[in-house]
Write a protein that holds these residues in place. Structure first.
Motif: not given
Length: 552
Positions: A251-252, A254-256, A258-259, A298-302
């Protein structure tokens, strides 16, 4: 060999999609956990795999000839026949032969040659069909699930809810299926039975898809973990504990990504705005075409993010005396059977004591005696310390009125809280929007548990009695409750079969077994080590018995 193939599966109610685009497969011998917060659709996905529901889109393909067995939370059993009939219900030929054999045995009492010949013929057919071996296998499974030989002749209709659950589990295990679907199999099982079930499933030849909130059970049984989201489905070749670490890393990352893309797009669009009508028009147009072709990340789904928002916080309470409870000579009987006697227990401020033992041995009864809520016929004395503010969580959630809304339940304890303040308080327990205005009778088990805990925490408490507090909680809620209790400055006595919860929370263990009550000052690990020692000794005795039976 692939036994199950799920492709592009989606399901919902009306416009609301529970999940979509679910694709995975299970190989023969593969064991996988299906995890997600309560309400995400895990049980629905199992029902789709079992073909009890029809998907909105996608397909479920089970290899031809594969035997499927499905254990449901609802414990749906036909209330006909005996317990043994239910165990054999997956083997219609053997069951029919057994009934015919029983009838023939009664008829043969006449001594007629025809009846004796029929008895001999049916006996041979029953043996050839594997009935004797099947009965022995069933008896072993039944014994581990708490059914005695005498219980096998009991009518199914006479069983309690917990007994029905254990029988239904035994029925699906007896089939030895090629694909086994389990929905919360450890609910209402004691620790020893869960430990046996883990070993049994680990030796499973077929495939397994399991839904459970018992983290220790998932770690022991499932080397693969699948995470169900509304718009995502993650699969890891890892047990639950390792998956929980790996998903955070994913998640970390994938968020990076996306950002970074969002920052790049924002910078590029700013360049386009500034230069679309200037000297760099061609560059701006080129970058616009590049953005149009860019595949958006896309931002990952948590899936656990909302579940992790539950907050169990204890209201400040006065300090109790150093000696909280001094129990002497406690004893109880139920149904003419002695549960325990002569129990002495000194409880000091700050103790977190776990009460464990097989089902039916009196764990909840002992907790009630210590809480001052025992039956009139119970014996013994409990001296209470000074300045105690006590709270009790009942596993049957009897403190809740099915006809009240969640708001009304909270205001029944704190009438001074207005509706807005009550709804804000309930949001700490994941009751959002109109959920707070729904009647309790429509709540799931997890929602009822969270509401009962919300009521319990409304008032200052320095002494808590908790009977199976994690039974219907999902994993994040159980972990947050663990943290809250570990930091609780008062005293806790609790009954639980959740081993991870007991490990994290308790400082001492009180074990109730066969009329004895033993205290393990080293906590749950001390108790677990003793259980393993007893199991090893029992296995050694069983092996010696088999060796002796073979003879020299």
């Amino acid at each position: 060999m692939t036994v199950l193939q799920v492709a592009d599966l989606s399901f919902g109610y009306g416009a609301d999609k529970l999940f979509q685009g679910i694709t995975f497969s299970l190989e023969h011998g593969q064991r996988a956990a299906l995890v997600a917060p309560n309400g995400a659709g895990k049980s629905t996905l199992l029902r789709l795999v079992a073909r009890e529901l029809t998907p909105d889109t996608g397909s479920v393909v089970i290899r031809k000839g594969v035997r499927v067995a499905y254990f449901r939370q609802s414990h749906e059993l036909q209330a006909e026949g005996t317990v043994l009939d239910a165990f054999l219900s997956g083997f219609s030929e053997v069951l029919d032969l057994r009934h015919a054999l029983t009838a023939a045995q009664h008829a043969a009492a006449s001594g007629s040659e025809a009846d004796l010949d029929r008895l001999s013929d049916l006996t041979d057919r029953y043996h050839i069909a594997g009935g004797d071996d099947l009965e022995r296998r069933v008896e072993i499974i039944a014994a581990h699930l708490g059914f005695t030989p005498a219980d096998m002749d009991r009518p199914v209709a006479s069983l309690s809810g917990g007994e029905r659950g254990r029988l239904q589990l035994g029925v699906v295990l007896a089939i030895e299926p090629d694909l086994l679907l389990l929905d919360e199999p450890t609910n209402h099982l004691d620790i020893e039975t869960i430990t046996w079930l883990e070993k049994h499933l680990a030796g499973l030849a077929g495939a397994l898809l399991c839904v459970s909130h018992d983290r220790a059970f998932l770690d022991a049984v499932c080397p693969n973990t699948m995470e169900l989201g509304q718009r995502s489905f993650r699969s890891y070749p890892l047990k639950y504990s390792d998956y929980a670490v790996a998903r955070e890393e994913d998640l970390a990352r994938e968020r990076e990504l996306a950002e970074r893309q969002e920052a790049f797009v924002a910078k590029t669009e700013d360049f386009i705005r500034r230069n679309i009508a200037g000297q760099k028009t061609k560059q701006a147009q080129s970058r616009r075409k590049m953005l149009d072709k860019l595949e958006t990340i896309d931002r990952p789904e948590d899936v656990w993010a909302t579940a992790e928002k539950v907050r169990f916080r204890f209201a400040p309470a006065p300090r109790s005396g150093d000696i909280v409870l001094d129990a002497r000579g406690l004893g109880a009987s139920r149904g003419g059977r002695a549960l325990f006697s002569g129990v002495d227990l000194l409880v000091r401020r700050g103790d977190r004591i776990g009460v464990v033992g097989p089902n039916g041995t009196g764990k909840s009864t002992l907790l009630k005696l210590l809480a001052g809520a025992g039956a009139p016929e119970d014996v013994g004395d409990v001296r209470r310390g000074t300045n105690l503010c006590q709270g009790y969580f009942d596993q049957h959630l009897g403190s809740l009125d099915p006809q009240r809304t969640a708001v009304e339940e909270i205001r029944s304890v704190r009438a001074d809280m207005n509706v807005d303040a009550t709804r804000q308080y309930l949001s700490r327990f994941r009751f959002y929007g109109d959920d707070a205005l729904r009647k309790v009778q429509g709540f799931s088990g997890g929602e009822r548990s969270r509401l009962a805990l919300a009521k319990l925490l409304l008032e200052p408490r320095n002494l808590l009695f908790l009977d199976e507090p994690t039974n219907h909680l999902d994993i994040p809620a159980a972990e947050i409750l663990e943290e809250a209790l570990a930091g609780f400055e008062g005293t806790v006595l609790l009954v639980s079969h959740d081993r991870r919860f007991l490990e994290q929370v308790t400082t001492r263990i009180v074990a109730v077994r066969e009329g004895r009550v033993d205290v393990y000052p080293g906590g749950f690990r001390d108790y677990r080590d003793n259980l393993e020692k007893l199991a090893a000794e029992a296995a050694a005795r069983e092996a010696e018995g088999r060796e002796a039976a073979r003879g020299p």
